[in-house]
Design an enzyme around this catalytic site. Sequence first.
Site, PDB file in Angstrom:
ATOM      1  N   GLU A   6      -3.249   2.877   1.859  1.00  0.00           N
ATOM      2  CA  GLU A   6      -2.837   3.409   0.557  1.00  0.00           C
ATOM      3  C   GLU A   6      -3.179   4.890   0.445  1.00  0.00           C
ATOM      4  O   GLU A   6      -2.368   5.704   0.002  1.00  0.00           O
ATOM      5  CB  GLU A   6      -3.529   2.637  -0.569  1.00  0.00           C
ATOM      6  CG  GLU A   6      -3.236   3.218  -1.957  1.00  0.00           C
ATOM      7  CD  GLU A   6      -4.172   2.699  -3.035  1.00  0.00           C
ATOM      8  OE1 GLU A   6      -4.489   3.471  -3.955  1.00  0.00           O
ATOM      9  OE2 GLU A   6      -4.576   1.520  -2.963  1.00  0.00           O
TER      10      GLU A   6
ATOM     11  N   CYS B 276      -6.560   0.761 -10.604  1.00  0.00           N
ATOM     12  CA  CYS B 276      -5.770  -0.168 -11.409  1.00  0.00           C
ATOM     13  C   CYS B 276      -6.690  -1.036 -12.258  1.00  0.00           C
ATOM     14  O   CYS B 276      -7.845  -1.292 -11.914  1.00  0.00           O
ATOM     15  CB  CYS B 276      -4.865  -1.019 -10.525  1.00  0.00           C
ATOM     16  SG  CYS B 276      -5.719  -2.299  -9.588  1.00  0.00           S
TER      17      CYS B 276
ATOM     18  N   HIS C 120      -7.719   4.044   4.893  1.00  0.00           N
ATOM     19  CA  HIS C 120      -6.976   3.016   4.170  1.00  0.00           C
ATOM     20  C   HIS C 120      -5.505   3.422   4.082  1.00  0.00           C
ATOM     21  O   HIS C 120      -5.185   4.577   3.788  1.00  0.00           O
ATOM     22  CB  HIS C 120      -7.561   2.836   2.766  1.00  0.00           C
ATOM     23  CG  HIS C 120      -7.116   1.576   2.099  1.00  0.00           C
ATOM     24  ND1 HIS C 120      -5.896   1.457   1.500  1.00  0.00           N
ATOM     25  CD2 HIS C 120      -7.744   0.379   1.950  1.00  0.00           C
ATOM     26  CE1 HIS C 120      -5.770   0.240   0.985  1.00  0.00           C
ATOM     27  NE2 HIS C 120      -6.879  -0.440   1.255  1.00  0.00           N
TER      28      HIS C 120
ATOM     29  N   HIS D  33       0.812  -1.215   0.000  1.00  0.00           N
ATOM     30  CA  HIS D  33       0.000   0.000   0.000  1.00  0.00           C
ATOM     31  C   HIS D  33       0.844   1.264   0.000  1.00  0.00           C
ATOM     32  O   HIS D  33       0.307   2.367  -0.145  1.00  0.00           O
ATOM     33  CB  HIS D  33      -0.924   0.009   1.228  1.00  0.00           C
ATOM     34  CG  HIS D  33      -1.836  -1.172   1.276  1.00  0.00           C
ATOM     35  ND1 HIS D  33      -1.677  -2.204   2.158  1.00  0.00           N
ATOM     36  CD2 HIS D  33      -2.924  -1.489   0.522  1.00  0.00           C
ATOM     37  CE1 HIS D  33      -2.623  -3.106   1.961  1.00  0.00           C
ATOM     38  NE2 HIS D  33      -3.397  -2.704   0.973  1.00  0.00           N
TER      39      HIS D  33
ATOM     40  N   CYS E  99       3.041  -1.323  -4.499  1.00  0.00           N
ATOM     41  CA  CYS E  99       2.401  -1.655  -5.780  1.00  0.00           C
ATOM     42  C   CYS E  99       2.716  -0.565  -6.801  1.00  0.00           C
ATOM     43  O   CYS E  99       2.599   0.631  -6.492  1.00  0.00           O
ATOM     44  CB  CYS E  99       0.890  -1.773  -5.583  1.00  0.00           C
ATOM     45  SG  CYS E  99      -0.036  -1.910  -7.121  1.00  0.00           S
TER      46      CYS E  99
ATOM     47  N   SER F 285      -6.052  -9.446  -2.841  1.00  0.00           N
ATOM     48  CA  SER F 285      -5.090  -9.881  -1.828  1.00  0.00           C
ATOM     49  C   SER F 285      -5.309 -11.333  -1.413  1.00  0.00           C
ATOM     50  O   SER F 285      -4.732 -11.780  -0.421  1.00  0.00           O
ATOM     51  CB  SER F 285      -5.196  -8.977  -0.590  1.00  0.00           C
ATOM     52  OG  SER F 285      -4.965  -7.638  -0.927  1.00  0.00           O
TER      53      SER F 285
END
Length: 690
Positions: A126, A191, A124, A74, A96, A263
């Site tokens: 990320e 993504c 979160h 993340h 990532c 995940s």
Amino acid sequence: MMEIKVAQHCGFCYGVKRAVELAQGAAREHVQGGTLGPLIHNPQLINELAAQGIACREGLDEFSPGETVIIRSHGVGPEVYAEAEQKGLKILDATCPNVRLAQKKAAQAAADGYYPVIVGEKNHPEVKSILKWAGKSAICIECIKDISSVPQKERYGVIIQTTFELQKFEDILRELQKERPGEYRVERTICLATSQRQGAAVELAKESDAVVVIGGRNSANTRHLFELVQANCRKAYHIETADELNADMLRDCHKIGITAGASTPDRLIKEAIIAMENMDFESMLNESMEVEVYPGKIVNGTVIQLDKDGVYVSFGYRHDGLITYPEWNPAVAPEELMETIKVGDEVEAKVIPGSTKSDFVRLSKVKAERDAAWKNVPELAEGEKREATVKVLRIIKNKAKNIVGLAVAVEGVEGFMPASHVELRRVEDFTPYIGQELQAEIIEVDLEKKRIVVSRRDLLKAEREAKAKAYKEMKEAQAQARKEARAAAEEAAYASVEEGQVVPGKVVKVAEFGLFVEVGAGLVGLVHNTELAWDRTAKAADIAKEGDEVTVLVKKIDRENKRVALSIKATQEDPWKVEAGQFHIGDIVEVEVARFLPFGAIVKLTDKVEGLVHISEIAQERIAKPDDALELGQKVQAEVIKMDLDSKKIGLSISKVKRDAEKNEYRSYMGKKNSSLSQNLSEQLESLEK
């Protein structure tokens, strides 16, 4: 027979797979260190890595100099890299690539002067890492209501969390651009793997009786998958491992779908498939049952007893059923129901999950009636809609406590009205709608899933368009009436004046090129600058101001082009003529030479009146040009020999004054000496007079 289908896109994405391979490689090489926070959102894999020597550590303080810190998929903020380097730690960056791209986009937006707005889950990891790269002024919004906290700026840079739901992002972006207008740089950094998994999950849900979503409960992308599946399939389950599966979850389901978050390791997906294939549903049924009983089954029974807990029913099963009073009729008090229900009454009820006592099967008469009502709901052909009156029952919220719509009573069953279909505008508070009856349209009917969707949007649009049309027609009628009234007034105004007539008027506008004067009801004409006054240097603002009363001459009426030419000057006496009128032919006046022309000299009789002395009238002898005999500013005697007041022309003669003076001199001389002059000389003198 049960059919199991796995979504086309599910399980590890490239970024997660890369992070796991990096961590597992470090474990094989016996690298000393661990991950900074959970490498990915999957508890099972985190435990496996810990068993291999790559433990999850919460902060850099837990690392010793020389150890390796593995950056989670993340990502982290730039300050973490700096602190790790300062502590002498080695860095293995498993961020990532898509997250890294989002971090760079956020940093670049801030550097280019855009106010960074991150759309994603506020808590979160990320999103927290992207906010760090975007700088101190960046903000995160998770839903439409968060837009109110976004400050007013001229330029916005919008970046999306890579695992965020794309449709939800588009809804938020559309509302953000509406509420906060400005220049936008939008980075759709979700993504490809996420969008593929979401799309595949929706397609799978639509064709399945039940869908199992596998993944960590702390995984955002898995939660989003579950929400999408839940909205499109009547049975949806979110599990972390196959151990959570049981036959009751999939009873009466023939098509089972499986999907997994980005995940989720492939191993967990395979374990779930094997568990489903090996389920023995029949062995899980109580073989001593006289009838098959399971949640959702409709049974027919007989009332055998009533007490404070409810109505007890016998329906051929080894355990009796219990219908609580709210499940019999929630609108009537239990005391009243006990007066109307009799032992021996027949009742149709539905088996519902759970029970108040282990000895009784829980039943619902209300739910059975609802199911029966569905049999009377007509199908809806594709593309068809039908109007219906609906009554709002309650507000429906999702697991995130966000309002998604309203439950409504329609055609004897309960239907769903999406929040965006209640009004054409965004509704902040749905509470006043509860209990209201509304006109709506049924836009979807799925009898198998007992799903009916209603909408007011098209009705409201049609109503709005009808109102707009009626308003437009009314405005057009009013405009036409005003036009006709103006035409009638204009015709009357035109009839009230004639060309050449002197009339009073009122100045309605002062312009650079003249005055607009109303000379009749609605009849406005123009007094051009040339018609304001005899003084050509006069300007409109010098003559009158708006509201002044003036007297004008109607010079010309052009009805075809709707123009009326007026004149103030024509109503006044020409000052030139007044001043020039004091002179007469034969008058001898003193004039001043003002300027020369090729054919004569212009002379001033007064400050306002000028005349012309033709070159032939300047001197008795012939001259080539006027300045041969005269000088500018010279004052001379001249006789008025011509006058044309209409053309503003006065002709004078200097030579005639001289000749007359000579004649007078000779006459005087002749009167004294005539007797001594000869006849020939006398005749010659007489010829001079001619």
